[in-house]
Design a protein around this motif. Structure first.
Motif, PDB file in Angstrom:
ATOM      1  N   VAL A 170      41.228  45.392 -23.883  1.00 39.76           N
ATOM      2  CA  VAL A 170      42.199  44.557 -23.371  1.00 39.76           C
ATOM      3  C   VAL A 170      43.560  45.089 -23.197  1.00 39.76           C
ATOM      4  N   PRO A 171      44.265  44.778 -22.043  1.00 37.60           N
ATOM      5  CA  PRO A 171      45.719  45.167 -22.147  1.00 37.60           C
ATOM      6  C   PRO A 171      46.693  44.825 -23.206  1.00 37.60           C
ATOM      7  N   PRO A 172      47.588  45.556 -23.875  1.00 41.72           N
ATOM      8  CA  PRO A 172      47.834  46.898 -23.488  1.00 41.72           C
ATOM      9  C   PRO A 172      47.037  47.923 -23.987  1.00 41.72           C
ATOM     10  N   ALA A 173      46.196  47.637 -24.872  1.00 41.42           N
ATOM     11  CA  ALA A 173      45.474  48.869 -25.559  1.00 41.42           C
ATOM     12  C   ALA A 173      44.668  49.686 -24.858  1.00 41.42           C
ATOM     13  N   LEU A 174      44.166  49.013 -23.561  1.00 41.25           N
ATOM     14  CA  LEU A 174      43.431  50.023 -22.778  1.00 41.25           C
ATOM     15  C   LEU A 174      44.344  51.093 -22.057  1.00 41.25           C
ATOM     16  N   LEU A 175      45.492  50.874 -21.931  1.00 42.99           N
ATOM     17  CA  LEU A 175      46.412  52.000 -21.446  1.00 42.99           C
ATOM     18  C   LEU A 175      46.684  52.911 -22.525  1.00 42.99           C
ATOM     19  N   VAL A 176      46.411  52.706 -23.872  1.00 42.53           N
ATOM     20  CA  VAL A 176      46.646  53.800 -24.885  1.00 42.53           C
ATOM     21  C   VAL A 176      45.239  54.502 -25.075  1.00 42.53           C
ATOM     22  N   TYR A 177      44.125  53.821 -24.870  1.00 43.01           N
ATOM     23  CA  TYR A 177      42.868  54.572 -24.931  1.00 43.01           C
ATOM     24  C   TYR A 177      42.878  55.410 -23.782  1.00 43.01           C
ATOM     25  N   GLU A 178      43.273  55.010 -22.621  1.00 42.45           N
ATOM     26  CA  GLU A 178      43.329  56.056 -20.999  1.00 42.45           C
ATOM     27  C   GLU A 178      44.387  57.081 -21.670  1.00 42.45           C
ATOM     28  N   GLY A 187      35.821  45.029 -16.237  1.00 40.88           N
ATOM     29  CA  GLY A 187      36.041  43.930 -17.291  1.00 40.88           C
ATOM     30  C   GLY A 187      36.645  44.338 -18.666  1.00 40.88           C
ATOM     31  N   THR A 188      35.756  44.274 -19.792  1.00 40.50           N
ATOM     32  CA  THR A 188      36.308  44.549 -21.082  1.00 40.50           C
ATOM     33  C   THR A 188      35.402  45.644 -21.637  1.00 40.50           C
TER      34      THR A 188
END
Length: 343
Positions: free
Chosen positions: A163-171, A185-186
């Motif tokens: 989920v954003p904004p965690a996705l940006l951190v993983y990337e 999606g998720t």
């Protein structure tokens, strides 16, 4: 001892000892009621036979009422604890009958799960290392989670509940070691090898009306050839007074199995939070088509006290070798890592 007076003379006579007190060294004899050891603890022996029957014929337990069969299969390895309890009772009460009966569930349990204890993995024998993790949409440390996963040095990392904004951190955190990734999606997949032909996988059960995207399919161009990689997050199940609520999970598993059956590439790897164990008949559309881990229990949920592995790695035209858990992250699941041998 008792005293008897006879003709003015006092003599001492030994009273007959009860049968249960007449032990010979190394022998188990009767109880306080005079019952021989062979006839005692028939109830414990019956429980041992019942445990063996449930282990061996768990598929015969019906799913029509409360999905009791699936509920049993979700915790099937834990029937081994029944054997431990019955063994303690048999030893405490010196029941030969119960001890003999316990050989049956022990043999069945070892047949089903004994191989998971073995290592059997030669160094360098595998072709790929993969990691599967439901990172939790409430994870407060995505960067730390990403580092734990990368420390295992896998070729592929599959994540759910992105989920954003965690996705940006993983990337950002995984970018240097995993330059290729795909998210739908998720769910997402990070790879050391190029990805292509990625699309959203529709595994949403008809009963779910809200927006719901929990599956993707992509092609991984590995040094060993092209592999179709599937990442999926099946619906959750709930244990209620009426039984196991798993109809949506089962419907989603059917759709996922149908998609994998139609996959044209020979080699397929499935990574995901499937919300079930590989013994659960609810995953039969998948386990009937794919290989599961041959070594390791890797209980992954809940992270605080893992009771079952619901995070799975499966493969077609490939072997899933040893599977293990990685250190805990900020998720309520533990990550699992598995070795894949192609061909």
């Amino acid at each position: 001892m008792v005293e008897r007076v006879d003709s003015g003379a006092t003599s001492t006579v030994k009273a007959a000892a009860p049968r249960w007190a007449q032990h010979r060294s190394g022998r188990w004899e009767g109880d306080a009621r005079g019952r021989p050891a062979w006839t005692r603890e028939r109830f414990s022996a019956a429980l041992a036979v019942l445990a063996a029957g449930l282990l061996a014929f768990h598929r015969a337990v019906p799913n029509s009422v409360g999905r009791l069969g699936s509920l049993l299969e979700a915790f099937l390895p834990w029937l081994g604890l029944v054997v431990v309890v019955l063994l303690s009772m048999a030893l405490l009460r010196r029941s030969a009958t119960a001890l003999m009966a316990l050989l049956l569930p022990v043999a069945v349990w070892m047949h089903l799960f004994g191989g998971l204890f073995l290592s059997g993995e030669k160094p360098g024998a595998h072709d790929l290392v993969v990691v599967q993790h439901n990172v939790s949409d409430e994870n407060t440390d995505p960067a730390g989670t990403a580092r734990v996963l990368a420390d295992a040095e896998p070729d592929l990392i599959a994540l759910e509940e992105l989920v954003p904004p965690a996705l940006l951190v993983y990337e950002k955190t995984l970018a240097s070691d995993y330059p290729y990734h795909a998210v739908r999606g998720t769910v997402g997949l990070w790879s050391k090898h190029p990805l292509a032909d990625t699309w959203l996988l529709d595994i949403k059960p008809p009963g779910i009306t809200e927006a719901w995207s929990r599956g993707l399919r992509t092609v991984v161009h590995t040094p060993h050839g092209e592999i179709a990689a599937y990442v999926a997050h099946l619906p959750s199940v709930r244990v209620r007074a009426s039984g196991l609520a798993s109809s949506w999970r089962d419907e989603s598993a059917y759709l996922l199995g149908k998609a994998i059956a139609a996959e044209k590439l020979k080699t397929v790897i499935l990574l995901g939070d499937l919300n079930s164990t590989v013994d659960d008949r609810g995953l039969a559309p998948l386990t009937s088509r794919m290989n599961v881990a041959e070594r390791g229990f890797a209980f992954s949920f809940p992270a605080a006290f893992p009771l079952a592995r619901i995070d799975q790695v499966m493969a077609r035209s490939a072997t899933v070798g040893h599977i293990r858990t990685l250190p805990a992250t900020g998720s309520d699941h533990l990550p699992v890592a598995a070795l894949i041998t192609l061909g």
